[in-house]
Design a protein around this motif. Structure first.
Motif, PDB file in Angstrom:
ATOM      1  N   ALA A 555       0.974  -1.377  -0.122  1.00  0.00           N
ATOM      2  CA  ALA A 555       0.116   0.100  -0.090  1.00  0.00           C
ATOM      3  C   ALA A 555       0.821   1.260  -0.057  1.00  0.00           C
ATOM      4  N   TRP A 556       1.904   1.318   0.700  1.00  0.00           N
ATOM      5  CA  TRP A 556       2.818   2.371   0.879  1.00  0.00           C
ATOM      6  C   TRP A 556       3.608   2.589  -0.466  1.00  0.00           C
ATOM      7  N   ALA A 557       4.002   1.435  -1.133  1.00  0.00           N
ATOM      8  CA  ALA A 557       4.530   1.605  -2.219  1.00  0.00           C
ATOM      9  C   ALA A 557       3.758   2.170  -3.354  1.00  0.00           C
ATOM     10  N   GLY A 558       2.481   2.010  -3.423  1.00  0.00           N
ATOM     11  CA  GLY A 558       1.431   2.272  -4.321  1.00  0.00           C
ATOM     12  C   GLY A 558       1.145   3.778  -4.119  1.00  0.00           C
ATOM     13  N   VAL A 559       1.039   4.383  -2.875  1.00  0.00           N
ATOM     14  CA  VAL A 559       1.001   5.793  -2.387  1.00  0.00           C
ATOM     15  C   VAL A 559       2.276   6.432  -3.064  1.00  0.00           C
ATOM     16  N   LEU A 560       3.449   6.021  -2.599  1.00  0.00           N
ATOM     17  CA  LEU A 560       4.690   6.869  -3.005  1.00  0.00           C
ATOM     18  C   LEU A 560       4.886   6.895  -4.467  1.00  0.00           C
ATOM     19  N   ALA A 561       4.607   5.671  -5.297  1.00  0.00           N
ATOM     20  CA  ALA A 561       4.785   5.787  -6.690  1.00  0.00           C
ATOM     21  C   ALA A 561       3.661   6.613  -7.493  1.00  0.00           C
ATOM     22  N   ALA A 562       2.463   6.530  -6.789  1.00  0.00           N
ATOM     23  CA  ALA A 562       1.322   7.544  -7.649  1.00  0.00           C
ATOM     24  C   ALA A 562       1.608   8.668  -7.280  1.00  0.00           C
ATOM     25  N   GLY A 563       2.447   9.174  -6.319  1.00  0.00           N
ATOM     26  CA  GLY A 563       2.732  10.613  -5.748  1.00  0.00           C
ATOM     27  C   GLY A 563       3.912  10.805  -6.863  1.00  0.00           C
ATOM     28  N   VAL A 564       4.638  10.038  -7.109  1.00  0.00           N
ATOM     29  CA  VAL A 564       5.956  10.559  -7.907  1.00  0.00           C
ATOM     30  C   VAL A 564       5.520  10.488  -9.374  1.00  0.00           C
ATOM     31  N   SER A 634      13.452  -8.135   1.468  1.00  0.00           N
ATOM     32  CA  SER A 634      14.315  -7.371   1.175  1.00  0.00           C
ATOM     33  C   SER A 634      13.964  -6.602  -0.283  1.00  0.00           C
ATOM     34  N   ALA A 635      13.124  -7.191  -1.059  1.00  0.00           N
ATOM     35  CA  ALA A 635      12.634  -6.470  -2.220  1.00  0.00           C
ATOM     36  C   ALA A 635      11.962  -5.189  -1.707  1.00  0.00           C
ATOM     37  N   MET A 636      10.854  -5.407  -0.833  1.00  0.00           N
ATOM     38  CA  MET A 636      10.013  -4.542  -0.602  1.00  0.00           C
ATOM     39  C   MET A 636      10.593  -3.436   0.091  1.00  0.00           C
ATOM     40  N   ALA A 637      11.644  -3.876   0.977  1.00  0.00           N
ATOM     41  CA  ALA A 637      12.377  -2.720   1.715  1.00  0.00           C
ATOM     42  C   ALA A 637      13.176  -1.800   0.617  1.00  0.00           C
ATOM     43  N   LEU A 638      13.859  -2.563  -0.205  1.00  0.00           N
ATOM     44  CA  LEU A 638      14.415  -1.690  -1.374  1.00  0.00           C
ATOM     45  C   LEU A 638      13.558  -0.987  -2.137  1.00  0.00           C
ATOM     46  N   SER A 639      12.629  -1.383  -2.550  1.00  0.00           N
ATOM     47  CA  SER A 639      11.745  -0.424  -3.205  1.00  0.00           C
ATOM     48  C   SER A 639      11.132   0.661  -2.505  1.00  0.00           C
ATOM     49  N   LEU A 640      10.715   0.552  -1.457  1.00  0.00           N
ATOM     50  CA  LEU A 640      10.194   1.506  -0.460  1.00  0.00           C
ATOM     51  C   LEU A 640      11.186   2.758  -0.432  1.00  0.00           C
ATOM     52  N   THR A 641      12.374   2.164  -0.044  1.00  0.00           N
ATOM     53  CA  THR A 641      13.381   3.315   0.261  1.00  0.00           C
ATOM     54  C   THR A 641      13.713   4.140  -1.016  1.00  0.00           C
ATOM     55  N   ALA A 642      13.986   3.402  -2.399  1.00  0.00           N
ATOM     56  CA  ALA A 642      13.912   4.193  -3.633  1.00  0.00           C
ATOM     57  C   ALA A 642      12.836   5.071  -3.755  1.00  0.00           C
ATOM     58  N   LEU A 643      11.534   4.748  -3.477  1.00  0.00           N
ATOM     59  CA  LEU A 643      10.417   5.425  -3.577  1.00  0.00           C
ATOM     60  C   LEU A 643      10.347   6.507  -2.820  1.00  0.00           C
ATOM     61  N   VAL A 644      10.809   6.431  -1.450  1.00  0.00           N
ATOM     62  CA  VAL A 644      10.740   7.591  -0.431  1.00  0.00           C
ATOM     63  C   VAL A 644      11.778   8.694  -1.143  1.00  0.00           C
ATOM     64  N   CYS A 645      12.948   8.323  -1.426  1.00  0.00           N
ATOM     65  CA  CYS A 645      13.834   9.339  -1.902  1.00  0.00           C
ATOM     66  C   CYS A 645      13.158  10.057  -3.139  1.00  0.00           C
ATOM     67  N   ALA A 646      12.884   9.291  -4.195  1.00  0.00           N
ATOM     68  CA  ALA A 646      12.050   9.654  -5.509  1.00  0.00           C
ATOM     69  C   ALA A 646      11.156  10.643  -4.999  1.00  0.00           C
ATOM     70  N   TYR A 647      10.232  10.213  -3.876  1.00  0.00           N
ATOM     71  CA  TYR A 647       9.113  11.189  -3.853  1.00  0.00           C
ATOM     72  C   TYR A 647       9.509  12.535  -2.980  1.00  0.00           C
ATOM     73  N   ALA A 648      10.678  12.509  -2.076  1.00  0.00           N
ATOM     74  CA  ALA A 648      11.092  13.712  -1.560  1.00  0.00           C
ATOM     75  C   ALA A 648      12.052  14.566  -2.565  1.00  0.00           C
ATOM     76  N   LEU A 649      12.564  13.927  -3.511  1.00  0.00           N
ATOM     77  CA  LEU A 649      13.156  14.718  -4.621  1.00  0.00           C
ATOM     78  C   LEU A 649      12.221  15.533  -5.312  1.00  0.00           C
ATOM     79  N   THR A 650      11.174  14.796  -5.835  1.00  0.00           N
ATOM     80  CA  THR A 650      10.119  15.462  -6.526  1.00  0.00           C
ATOM     81  C   THR A 650       9.238  16.728  -5.886  1.00  0.00           C
ATOM     82  N   MET A 651       9.153  16.491  -4.707  1.00  0.00           N
ATOM     83  CA  MET A 651       8.591  17.306  -3.739  1.00  0.00           C
ATOM     84  C   MET A 651       9.299  18.678  -3.576  1.00  0.00           C
ATOM     85  N   PHE A 652      10.608  18.475  -3.274  1.00  0.00           N
ATOM     86  CA  PHE A 652      11.082  19.585  -2.765  1.00  0.00           C
ATOM     87  C   PHE A 652      11.807  20.390  -4.205  1.00  0.00           C
TER      88      PHE A 652
END
Length: 657
Positions: A555-564, A634-652
């Motif tokens: 669910a969190w991956a979907g939220v972050l990816a849709a936001g990015v 491990s795959a979910m943790a890696l994906s969430l980390t990448a999406l959090v970084c991408a969302y933060a970059l897009t927002m700022f």
């Protein structure tokens, strides 16, 4: 006050900028109209002011740029194009969702529905609204936070004359309460009806900035308004004399007269004067009830106060003046001599001012006829008589409390609970998982954990995980499909609060989905195959923790990816990419020899601690380590980390722009 200074849009390749060095002001207590053709740059100017378009320049709202306003909805009401609302929602649900975003009481939704004449249609689906109803709803959305400023992009486009008459009166009434109104329009006559000041644009540049009287006198076509019981005969005589004047050059009647029949007894004569028309009527003994020079169109129009068919009574349907809502201005302390009468509630005052702007006979207006107000006309216009006191001194915009920290959570809860697509996704996920669980139980070769979760070995992810990811993707995807909050950018902390609310609500929805799937699968298997088909699970903590973590992470991956990526489809694609792309990479990396085995790590951590851990800590750490070492985890943790970084970059990056 609105101040636009040097607004310039970004270049469009070889084409010139849509807006080039535009500067103007919109004073409080007045209606300012941006007038121009289809490609004059009016909408682009509004988008530049709201920081929705890339470019240069500064827009100040009461001396502050938009990014310095902590809650823009409470300062600026915006309507750009059609109302961005989900057609499956009702009018009341949509406005209650926006009231939560604005941090105002939920009762404000009913107040603005009454104000715009839609209270009788509050429970109707928005997809069934007409064009006029949609414009009323858009105005209600703009007024939900009782803003000081209104920015409306052609609000009267595509509506009937009666709807437009009501809208113009409401805008005049809003300005009379001290608000600043900025409206775009392509119709010069409409601008003359409602404006105190007209700013004319052409090809993105400022052409003229005029008072409405000067604009009406210099830009609109003058005419003579005639009202007579013998209108047909008078029109025929004027045309005949005009044709004879073409040959005889009669200086009295004049040349090139155009007569337009507007109603049963009303004529509009172009190319003549009051003296010429009056003399012609006198010579032929025609009775005239009205004879006046006009600029523009002042034909009588009865405003359509309401769109729901209810009676527009003066204040019968609005909140009582003696019991203002919770967010109304506090009543002043009574004086020692006598207590003053309580002031009307804010929405009542705006409604009274709006109806006064198009008041019927018997009200304190310049004229006792119900006509559209025309600025600068020589005939009386149906507009309240203006006093010499500036309107700004009578500011009655409500002082509402600042939104609390729970505003984004309330908004997201109302949005998710009113989203029919989310309910469909939940039901579909449960049914698909139940079907797979029954199939696995029928085959009898799958572990009980996979039966209960409906997760065959052939599928990289269970259907419930994909459903949770889609719920998360809808959380942000719907915001971009129906951008109800698009004009309200706000500060970075405000957008972070909205993101946190979406993560919390989507995580809770995913958890509820997981519980429903487990319950439905167990009940279905027990019912069809007997209680003995579902044996006890020895490692239930691992199953519960893994199942919960997988659904919430999806669910969190979907939220972050849709936001990015600003799309529901891209959010779901990012969730699907985890088992299809990321998981094989993690499995390949896990196949390589590790530097040190993680076996026995909880025991080593416990022995090295200064204090003895409780017995449950070792088990919790062991479960967490087992889940972390799984390829899926491990795959979910890696994906969430990448999406959090991408969302933060897009927002700022968007905020810095």
């Amino acid at each position: 006050m609105i101040q636009a200074i040097g607004l310039t849009s970004a270049p469009r390749g070889e084409l010139p900028s849509a807006v080039d060095d535009l500067s103007f002001e919109a004073q409080p207590g007045k209606v300012t109209v941006l007038l121009g053709g289809a490609a004059a740059g009016k909408t682009t100017a509004l988008r530049l002011m709201l920081q929705l378009e890339r470019g240069r320049g500064v827009a100040l709202f009461r001396g502050r740029p938009l990014h310095r306003i902590p809650n823009p909805t409470r300062e600026i009401g915006v309507l750009l194009g059609d109302t961005p609302a989900d057609p499956s929602r009702t009018a009341r649900t949509h406005l209650r969702m926006l009231s939560a975003a604005a941090g105002v009481p939920v009762t404000r939704a009913d107040d603005v529905l009454e104000l715009v004449g839609l209270s009788g249609l509050a429970d109707q689906r928005l997809g069934e609204f007409s064009r006029g109803m949609d414009r009323r709803l858009g105005l209600a959305s703009a007024l939900i936070g009782d803003p000081h400023t209104l920015l409306l992009d052609e609000p009267g486009d595509g509506v009937t004359r009666r709807e437009a008459a009501w809208l113009h009166g409401l805008l005049r009434g809003y300005a009379a309460q001290g608000g600043a109104v900025l409206v775009t329009s392509r119709d010069a006559k409409e601008a003359a009806r409602i404006a105190d000041r007209v700013v004319t644009l052409a090809e993105g540049r400022l052409v003229a900035d005029q008072e409405a009287a000067d604009f009406a006198r210099t830009r609109l076509r003058p005419r003579v308004a005639v009202r007579s019981p013998q209108a047909d005969r008078l029109a025929t005589l004027l045309v005949d004399e005009s044709q004879r004047a073409d040959h005889a050059a009669d200086p009295v009647v004049g040349r090139a007269i155009e007569v337009v029949r507007e109603s049963g007894s009303r004529l509009a004569v172009y190319g003549s004067s009051c003296a010429a028309v009056g003399e012609a009527a006198f010579r032929h003994g025609i009775l005239v009830h009205q004879l006046a020079d006009e600029v523009g169109d002042t034909s009588p129009v009865t405003p359509l106060h309401r769109a729901d068919g209810r009676s527009p009574g003066p204040t019968a349907d609005v909140p009582s003046a003696t019991s203002p809502p919770d967010d109304a201005d506090p009543a002043p302390a009574p004086g020692p001599a006598s207590a003053p009468a309580p002031a009307p509630a804010p929405m009542v005052r705006v409604l009274q001012a709006a109806r006064a702007a198009i008041a019927p006979k018997g009200t304190d207006t310049v004229s006792d006829t119900l006509t559209l107000p025309i600025i600068g006309a020589t005939v009386p216009a149906a507009r309240p008589a203006r006093s010499s006191t500036p309107v700004v001194e009578e500011l009655v915009i409500p002082r509402l409390p600042a939104p609390g920290p729970a505003w984004p959570l309330r908004y997201e809860l109302r949005r998710s609970l009113s989203d029919r697509t989310g309910l469909f996704v939940t039901v579909a996920s449960v049914l698909v998982s139940l079907g797979l669980a029954l199939l696995l139980a029928r085959l009898g070769d799958a572990p009980v954990s996979r039966v209960l979760t409906g997760w065959p070995r052939q599928l990289p992810f269970p259907p419930a995980a994909l459903g949770a990811g889609l719920l998360g993707a809808l959380s942000f995807g719907q915001e971009f499909r129906y951008p109800a909050l698009a004009p309200e950018r706000g500060t970075v902390p405000r957008r972070l609060a909205l993101l946190v609310a979406k993560l919390l609500v989507s995580g809770a929805s995913a958890l509820a989905l997981g519980v429903c799937v487990l319950t439905a699968d167990e009940a279905g298997v027990r019912f069809l195959f007997g209680p003995e088909s579902v044996t006890s699970i020895t490692e239930w903590p691992v199953l519960a923790a893994g199942w919960t973590g997988l659904l919430i992470a999806c669910a969190w991956a979907g939220v972050l990816a849709a936001g990015v990526f600003r799309s529901t489809a891209m959010g779901l694609a990012a969730v699907l990419a985890v088992p299809v792309v990321v998981l094989p990479l993690v499995q390949r990396m896990a196949a390589e020899p590790a530097a040190r085995s993680l076996a026995g790590l909880p025991g080593r951590l416990g022995s090295s601690a200064l204090y003895q851990w409780p017995s449950g800590i070792d088990q919790a750490v062991s479960v967490a380590m087992r889940l972390a070492t799984q390829p899926v985890g491990s795959a979910m943790a890696l994906s969430l980390t990448a999406l959090v970084c991408a969302y933060a970059l897009t927002m700022f990056r968007g905020w810095a722009r």
